[in-house]
Design a protein around this motif. Sequence first.
Motif, PDB file in Angstrom:
ATOM      1  N   GLU A   1       0.835  -1.201   0.000  1.00 32.78           N
ATOM      2  CA  GLU A   1       0.000   0.000   0.000  1.00 32.78           C
ATOM      3  C   GLU A   1       0.873   1.255   0.000  1.00 32.78           C
ATOM      4  N   LEU A   2       1.972   1.193   0.718  1.00 27.22           N
ATOM      5  CA  LEU A   2       2.884   2.345   0.763  1.00 27.22           C
ATOM      6  C   LEU A   2       3.442   2.663  -0.625  1.00 27.22           C
ATOM      7  N   ILE A   3       3.864   1.644  -1.326  1.00 26.09           N
ATOM      8  CA  ILE A   3       4.425   1.891  -2.657  1.00 26.09           C
ATOM      9  C   ILE A   3       3.354   2.410  -3.602  1.00 26.09           C
ATOM     10  N   ALA A   4       2.172   1.817  -3.525  1.00 31.11           N
ATOM     11  CA  ALA A   4       1.082   2.312  -4.362  1.00 31.11           C
ATOM     12  C   ALA A   4       0.817   3.780  -4.053  1.00 31.11           C
ATOM     13  N   PHE A   5       0.927   4.125  -2.781  1.00 32.75           N
ATOM     14  CA  PHE A   5       0.689   5.516  -2.370  1.00 32.75           C
ATOM     15  C   PHE A   5       1.739   6.467  -2.946  1.00 32.75           C
ATOM     16  N   VAL A   6       2.990   6.133  -2.814  1.00 28.70           N
ATOM     17  CA  VAL A   6       4.025   7.054  -3.309  1.00 28.70           C
ATOM     18  C   VAL A   6       3.994   7.139  -4.839  1.00 28.70           C
ATOM     19  N   VAL A   7       3.659   6.016  -5.475  1.00 25.74           N
ATOM     20  CA  VAL A   7       3.570   6.055  -6.937  1.00 25.74           C
ATOM     21  C   VAL A   7       2.414   6.972  -7.343  1.00 25.74           C
ATOM     22  N   GLU A   8       1.311   6.814  -6.641  1.00 24.88           N
ATOM     23  CA  GLU A   8       0.133   7.647  -6.916  1.00 24.88           C
ATOM     24  C   GLU A   8       0.457   9.122  -6.695  1.00 24.88           C
ATOM     25  N   ASN A   9       1.144   9.379  -5.597  1.00 22.68           N
ATOM     26  CA  ASN A   9       1.385  10.765  -5.200  1.00 22.68           C
ATOM     27  C   ASN A   9       2.718  11.332  -5.658  1.00 22.68           C
ATOM     28  N   GLU A  10       3.441  10.550  -6.444  1.00 21.16           N
ATOM     29  CA  GLU A  10       4.667  11.124  -6.983  1.00 21.16           C
ATOM     30  C   GLU A  10       4.211  12.202  -7.951  1.00 21.16           C
ATOM     31  N   THR A  11       3.759  13.257  -7.323  1.00 19.98           N
ATOM     32  CA  THR A  11       3.190  14.358  -8.097  1.00 19.98           C
ATOM     33  C   THR A  11       4.230  14.902  -9.039  1.00 19.98           C
ATOM     34  N   ASN A  12       3.727  15.459 -10.037  1.00 22.42           N
ATOM     35  CA  ASN A  12       4.554  16.154 -10.993  1.00 22.42           C
ATOM     36  C   ASN A  12       4.798  17.543 -10.428  1.00 22.42           C
ATOM     37  N   ALA A  13       4.730  17.649  -9.101  1.00 20.68           N
ATOM     38  CA  ALA A  13       4.879  18.952  -8.443  1.00 20.68           C
ATOM     39  C   ALA A  13       6.059  19.703  -9.023  1.00 20.68           C
ATOM     40  N   VAL A  14       7.140  18.971  -9.177  1.00 22.41           N
ATOM     41  CA  VAL A  14       8.331  19.599  -9.733  1.00 22.41           C
ATOM     42  C   VAL A  14       8.014  20.179 -11.101  1.00 22.41           C
ATOM     43  N   PHE A  15       7.382  19.347 -11.898  1.00 22.76           N
ATOM     44  CA  PHE A  15       7.112  19.746 -13.265  1.00 22.76           C
ATOM     45  C   PHE A  15       5.923  20.695 -13.339  1.00 22.76           C
ATOM     46  N   ALA A  16       5.021  20.576 -12.391  1.00 16.76           N
ATOM     47  CA  ALA A  16       3.811  21.389 -12.424  1.00 16.76           C
ATOM     48  C   ALA A  16       4.145  22.872 -12.368  1.00 16.76           C
ATOM     49  N   GLU A  17       5.111  23.189 -11.532  1.00 14.59           N
ATOM     50  CA  GLU A  17       5.479  24.590 -11.382  1.00 14.59           C
ATOM     51  C   GLU A  17       6.532  24.995 -12.408  1.00 14.59           C
ATOM     52  N   ILE A  18       6.426  24.434 -13.576  1.00 18.77           N
ATOM     53  CA  ILE A  18       7.453  24.688 -14.587  1.00 18.77           C
ATOM     54  C   ILE A  18       7.369  26.126 -15.095  1.00 18.77           C
ATOM     55  N   ASP A  19       8.537  26.636 -15.358  1.00 18.49           N
ATOM     56  CA  ASP A  19       8.653  28.012 -15.835  1.00 18.49           C
ATOM     57  C   ASP A  19       8.918  27.990 -17.340  1.00 18.49           C
ATOM     58  N   PHE A  20       7.860  28.234 -18.101  1.00 16.89           N
ATOM     59  CA  PHE A  20       8.035  28.276 -19.551  1.00 16.89           C
ATOM     60  C   PHE A  20       8.912  29.481 -19.895  1.00 16.89           C
ATOM     61  N   GLY A  21       9.968  29.232 -20.605  1.00 21.47           N
ATOM     62  CA  GLY A  21      10.878  30.331 -20.955  1.00 21.47           C
ATOM     63  C   GLY A  21      10.500  30.962 -22.281  1.00 21.47           C
ATOM     64  N   ARG A  22      11.470  31.601 -22.890  1.00 17.93           N
ATOM     65  CA  ARG A  22      11.194  32.309 -24.152  1.00 17.93           C
ATOM     66  C   ARG A  22      10.986  31.330 -25.296  1.00 17.93           C
ATOM     67  N   ASP A  23      11.675  30.193 -25.207  1.00 16.87           N
ATOM     68  CA  ASP A  23      11.538  29.216 -26.286  1.00 16.87           C
ATOM     69  C   ASP A  23      11.557  27.808 -25.705  1.00 16.87           C
ATOM     70  N   ILE A  24      11.481  26.842 -26.608  1.00 18.24           N
ATOM     71  CA  ILE A  24      11.373  25.461 -26.146  1.00 18.24           C
ATOM     72  C   ILE A  24      12.640  25.010 -25.422  1.00 18.24           C
ATOM     73  N   ARG A  25      13.774  25.531 -25.843  1.00 13.73           N
ATOM     74  CA  ARG A  25      15.011  25.150 -25.184  1.00 13.73           C
ATOM     75  C   ARG A  25      15.001  25.602 -23.732  1.00 13.73           C
ATOM     76  N   GLU A  26      14.544  26.813 -23.515  1.00 10.25           N
ATOM     77  CA  GLU A  26      14.481  27.319 -22.150  1.00 10.25           C
ATOM     78  C   GLU A  26      13.461  26.559 -21.308  1.00 10.25           C
ATOM     79  N   THR A  27      12.362  26.192 -21.941  1.00 11.89           N
ATOM     80  CA  THR A  27      11.362  25.410 -21.210  1.00 11.89           C
ATOM     81  C   THR A  27      11.962  24.090 -20.741  1.00 11.89           C
ATOM     82  N   LEU A  28      12.645  23.414 -21.651  1.00  6.74           N
ATOM     83  CA  LEU A  28      13.269  22.137 -21.298  1.00  6.74           C
ATOM     84  C   LEU A  28      14.324  22.336 -20.215  1.00  6.74           C
ATOM     85  N   ARG A  29      15.124  23.362 -20.402  1.00  7.31           N
ATOM     86  CA  ARG A  29      16.186  23.636 -19.446  1.00  7.31           C
ATOM     87  C   ARG A  29      15.600  23.943 -18.059  1.00  7.31           C
TER      88      ARG A  29
END
Lengths: 208, 208
Positions: free
Chosen positions: B58-86
Amino acid sequence: MARMSSVDRRGELIHAALRVIAAKGVAGATTRAIVAEAGMSLASFHYAFTSRDEMMRELIAFVVENETNAVFAEIDFGRDIRETLRNGLQGYFLNVQADPGHEQVMFELLQYALRTPDLADLAREQYARYHAAVIELLHAAEKNANVVWSLPVEEIARTIVAITDGLTLAWLADRDSAASARVMDFAADSLARLATVSEPVRTKEHVL
Amino acid sequence: MARMSSVDRRGELIHAALRVIAAKGVAGATTRAIVAEAGMSLASFHYAFTSRDEMMRELIAFVVENETNAVFAEIDFGRDIRETLRNGLQGYFLNVQADPGHEQVMFELLQYALRTPDLADLAREQYARYHAAVIELLHAAEKNANVVWSLPVEEIARTIVAITDGLTLAWLADRDSAASARVMDFAADSLARLATVSEPVRTKEHVL
DNA sequence: GTCTATAAAGTGATAGAC
DNA sequence: GTCTATCACTTTATAGAC
């Protein structure tokens, strides 16, 4: 049982431990499981090693030392640098597929080292060796394909190790070989861009 | 101690277990260590879960479920695609550096799952979610930068996950932040090449 | 040097009082 | 529902016979 020199017994126990780890993981590598695999008594273990920790430290040092670049050593230089990179990556990956347990053991030992304060230096050394092995390979490829790398080889090596580690982890989880192969193709393409045709050594009159 | 609904107690034990794992690793997460962390008695554990294995699942299912894209969610879109990726890669990596234990736990749980036959599906699911989260991000970046990906997003996502996993493992071992940052720069450059400027929707007379 | 036997501590799980 | 006490077992490590 016949007498055995101390170093021999230590080596035999380490090899037995590696077989046990491959089969049952680090957690399953109890002293009892190891001596059973080695065909010794439990007391013999503590005659050779003062503790299980001591053996684990020596075991990790051993695998780090012997993590041969066997995969890379038998690299097939292709027609150009892209093919060399592709062959190297695909060669590594074929090896992973042929013996998934081996890489899994390396990952497990890495994490064991990361968890054990005394063994942190071994984890660092493990990666230093990976990087050094790939750097050597990059230099060989450079000569073979008559190119020069436009980025420091240390950087390229770190990228290659990251790609192989990352691909291996994902493959161990989902076993999607086709997807992994396509990623390696892309990686080989991208890395090949970092190689520029080296100016052949010429006399000055040959400008451009 | 006050009564507690069964689901609450299960959740509390799982969170306590995660704290113990972060501090002492999966091997150190004994039922006794967990209930001590949660401030419960040992019997309460087995009242909530029939076995330790059940909780780990259950613990593993929980962390997999909640491995939020938090990091990615707050992504800072830059001027171009390279900056977005970076920005995406560097943002992820800042998070790893801020809380190295978290990623280490994820790796440990992955390996625990890989070693436990019943939990192999969770390992697969863990990567399916990683890949899905990155795919979503790639689509967002596509729209934002007005580009189209010239390779299937599944493939690009697998590459990105491999790079982040590989970089994280190497960094956990040698803590070379500068080298890791340079690899991410190269990765962002290489991936940005896969984005081509999308033809704006126009009427036929606008040819080239 | 190699063994059997056992010590000492830790493990998951349960019985039974309240 | 929650506790204490305990069972049955496994672990690393050691003592002592041979």
